[in-house]
Design a protein around this motif. Structure first.
Motif, mmCIF file in Angstrom:
data_model
loop_
_atom_site.group_PDB
_atom_site.id
_atom_site.type_symbol
_atom_site.label_atom_id
_atom_site.label_comp_id
_atom_site.label_asym_id
_atom_site.label_seq_id
_atom_site.Cartn_x
_atom_site.Cartn_y
_atom_site.Cartn_z
ATOM 1 N N PRO A 41 0.804 -1.232 0.000
ATOM 2 C CA PRO A 41 0.000 0.000 0.000
ATOM 3 C C PRO A 41 0.832 1.276 0.000
ATOM 4 C CG PRO A 41 -0.887 -1.579 1.572
ATOM 5 C CD PRO A 41 0.433 -2.123 1.115
ATOM 6 N N GLY A 42 2.033 1.217 0.547
ATOM 7 C CA GLY A 42 2.896 2.394 0.531
ATOM 8 C C GLY A 42 3.893 2.382 -0.603
ATOM 9 N N LEU A 43 4.427 1.205 -0.918
ATOM 10 C CA LEU A 43 5.483 1.134 -1.928
ATOM 11 C C LEU A 43 4.972 1.381 -3.341
ATOM 12 C CD1 LEU A 43 7.725 -1.856 -0.748
ATOM 13 C CD2 LEU A 43 8.125 0.599 -0.515
ATOM 14 N N LEU A 44 3.774 0.917 -3.628
ATOM 15 C CA LEU A 44 3.262 1.095 -4.994
ATOM 16 C C LEU A 44 3.113 2.565 -5.357
ATOM 17 C CD1 LEU A 44 2.429 -0.491 -7.462
ATOM 18 C CD2 LEU A 44 0.074 -0.540 -6.584
ATOM 19 N N LEU A 188 23.395 0.112 4.878
ATOM 20 C CA LEU A 188 22.722 1.359 4.505
ATOM 21 C C LEU A 188 23.286 1.904 3.204
ATOM 22 C CD1 LEU A 188 20.839 3.746 5.145
ATOM 23 C CD2 LEU A 188 22.669 4.710 6.551
ATOM 24 N N GLY A 189 24.619 1.874 3.079
ATOM 25 C CA GLY A 189 25.245 2.347 1.850
ATOM 26 C C GLY A 189 24.850 1.505 0.653
ATOM 27 N N ALA A 190 24.780 0.187 0.845
ATOM 28 C CA ALA A 190 24.380 -0.705 -0.250
ATOM 29 C C ALA A 190 22.934 -0.443 -0.660
ATOM 30 C CB ALA A 190 24.551 -2.162 0.177
ATOM 31 N N ALA A 191 22.052 -0.239 0.326
ATOM 32 C CA ALA A 191 20.647 0.046 0.020
ATOM 33 C C ALA A 191 20.504 1.368 -0.723
ATOM 34 C CB ALA A 191 19.831 0.074 1.316
ATOM 35 N N ALA A 192 21.257 2.378 -0.276
ATOM 36 C CA ALA A 192 21.208 3.676 -0.959
ATOM 37 C C ALA A 192 21.738 3.556 -2.386
ATOM 38 C CB ALA A 192 22.014 4.710 -0.174
ATOM 39 N N GLY A 193 22.813 2.771 -2.568
ATOM 40 C CA GLY A 193 23.368 2.585 -3.903
ATOM 41 C C GLY A 193 22.408 1.878 -4.834
ATOM 42 N N ILE A 194 21.746 0.827 -4.344
ATOM 43 C CA ILE A 194 20.775 0.098 -5.170
ATOM 44 C C ILE A 194 19.624 1.014 -5.568
ATOM 45 C CG2 ILE A 194 19.030 -1.739 -5.130
ATOM 46 C CD1 ILE A 194 20.974 -3.353 -3.381
ATOM 47 N N THR A 195 19.149 1.815 -4.618
ATOM 48 C CA THR A 195 18.039 2.725 -4.907
ATOM 49 C C THR A 195 18.448 3.787 -5.912
ATOM 50 O OG1 THR A 195 17.174 2.370 -2.671
ATOM 51 C CG2 THR A 195 16.359 4.283 -3.881
ATOM 52 N N ALA A 196 19.660 4.318 -5.768
ATOM 53 C CA ALA A 196 20.118 5.385 -6.663
ATOM 54 C C ALA A 196 20.375 4.869 -8.075
ATOM 55 C CB ALA A 196 21.381 6.030 -6.099
ATOM 56 N N VAL A 197 21.006 3.692 -8.180
ATOM 57 C CA VAL A 197 21.374 3.161 -9.494
ATOM 58 C C VAL A 197 20.179 2.530 -10.198
ATOM 59 C CG1 VAL A 197 22.814 1.477 -10.700
ATOM 60 C CG2 VAL A 197 23.762 2.812 -8.806
ATOM 61 N N PHE A 198 19.354 1.829 -9.429
ATOM 62 C CA PHE A 198 18.209 1.138 -10.024
ATOM 63 C C PHE A 198 16.918 1.846 -9.591
ATOM 64 C CE2 PHE A 198 21.611 -2.026 -9.516
ATOM 65 C CZ PHE A 198 21.777 -2.409 -10.845
ATOM 66 N N SER A 199 16.256 1.303 -8.601
ATOM 67 C CA SER A 199 15.041 1.942 -8.081
ATOM 68 C C SER A 199 14.653 1.295 -6.769
ATOM 69 C CB SER A 199 13.877 1.800 -9.086
ATOM 70 O OG SER A 199 13.430 0.452 -9.135
ATOM 71 N N GLU A 200 13.641 1.872 -6.139
ATOM 72 C CA GLU A 200 13.127 1.292 -4.892
ATOM 73 C C GLU A 200 12.571 -0.107 -5.128
ATOM 74 O OE1 GLU A 200 12.299 4.176 -6.143
ATOM 75 O OE2 GLU A 200 12.764 5.755 -4.689
ATOM 76 N N ALA A 201 12.088 -0.379 -6.359
ATOM 77 C CA ALA A 201 11.508 -1.686 -6.659
ATOM 78 C C ALA A 201 12.543 -2.793 -6.545
ATOM 79 C CB ALA A 201 10.901 -1.679 -8.064
ATOM 80 N N VAL A 202 13.761 -2.543 -7.024
ATOM 81 C CA VAL A 202 14.820 -3.550 -6.940
ATOM 82 C C VAL A 202 15.169 -3.821 -5.484
ATOM 83 C CG1 VAL A 202 17.209 -4.083 -7.550
ATOM 84 C CG2 VAL A 202 15.734 -2.934 -9.209
ATOM 85 N N LEU A 203 15.236 -2.771 -4.683
ATOM 86 C CA LEU A 203 15.521 -2.948 -3.256
ATOM 87 C C LEU A 203 14.411 -3.755 -2.583
ATOM 88 C CD1 LEU A 203 17.401 -2.285 -0.889
ATOM 89 C CD2 LEU A 203 16.094 -0.177 -0.553
ATOM 90 N N ALA A 204 13.171 -3.486 -2.966
ATOM 91 C CA ALA A 204 12.050 -4.223 -2.380
ATOM 92 C C ALA A 204 12.110 -5.704 -2.725
ATOM 93 C CB ALA A 204 10.727 -3.629 -2.862
#
Length: 230
Positions: A41-44, A188-204
């Motif tokens: 409900p929040g991520l979409l 935290l750095g890895a999560a930020a990198g994944i979000t920046a390079v790809f998107s929040e969807a990949v992190l999810a």
């Protein structure tokens, strides 16, 4: 007289390496599915938001369901035995969600609010008259708040303490367990990198692996709390 051995002569069902790997993969997949279900409900809507600074307050609101979901996942992964004859990650997840949702929100919501305020100030620092040298201290504060929240989520998920005691322990172990702090900073750095390079969807999509990593990094802190505070 001949002694008759009662020890098992063969490997028990579910003890082999393939069985253990299969059970762990199954547990992670179930937890991943439940993480996505409880945060959808929040991520979409979050995925549909543009990365404009004006959307930061709304993004913070949409991230609120993540805290209880991560807490439930921590609980499920910690308490699930990798035994093919006793796999119940879904039941453990929902149990963890039910008993931890209030405590997780008391930790998570202030952290999200703090980070959103800091992010807005950094994004609009010229408009609010913030000097350039403030950027580094504010970023360090944001990192510290996030690391403290990571400790607090782990503690809330696995122990029954009052919220103020959870926060005290979370801050205490930032210094007491430097290995945990450094490990969480790397996550935290890895999560930020994944979000920046790809998107929040990949992190999810790798959220259950990230939660498992958070749990493994926090093992020394968990051990010390169990030994000294329970």
């Amino acid at each position: 007289m001949t002694r008759i051995s009662t020890a098992p002569t063969g490997r028990q069902f579910g003890d082999g390496p393939l069985s253990r790997i299969t059970s762990r993969v199954y547990i992670l997949l179930v937890v991943e599915a439940l993480l996505l279900l409880t945060t959808l409900p929040g991520l979409l809507p979050l995925l549909l938001l543009g990365r404009d600074p004006s959307n930061l307050p709304l993004a913070a609101l949409l991230l609120v369901p993540v805290g209880p979901a991560v807490s439930a996942a921590l609980y499920a992964l910690r308490h699930q035995r990798p035994d093919l004859t006793d796999l119940r990650p879904a039941a453990l997840f929902w149990r963890g969600y039910r008993i931890n949702v209030a405590g997780a929100l008391r930790v998570w919501v202030p952290m999200v609010l703090w980070l959103s305020v800091l992010a807005v100030n950094l994004a609009y620092r010229d408009a609010v008259g913030l000097a350039g040298w403030w950027v580094v201290p504010l970023v360090l504060i944001a990192v510290g708040v996030t690391l403290c929240a990571a400790n607090a989520l782990v503690i809330t998920a696995l122990f029954d303490f009052r919220t103020r005691d959870v926060l005290r322990l979370a801050v205490h172990f930032l210094v007491r367990a430097p290995g945990v702090t450094v490990g969480n900073a790397l996550l935290l750095g890895a999560a930020a990198g994944i979000t920046a390079v790809f998107s929040e969807a990949v992190l999810a999509l790798v959220a259950s692996i990230a939660v498992l990593a958070l749990l493994r990094v926090g093992d020394p802190m968990i051990h010390l709390i169990r030994k000294e505070f329970t």
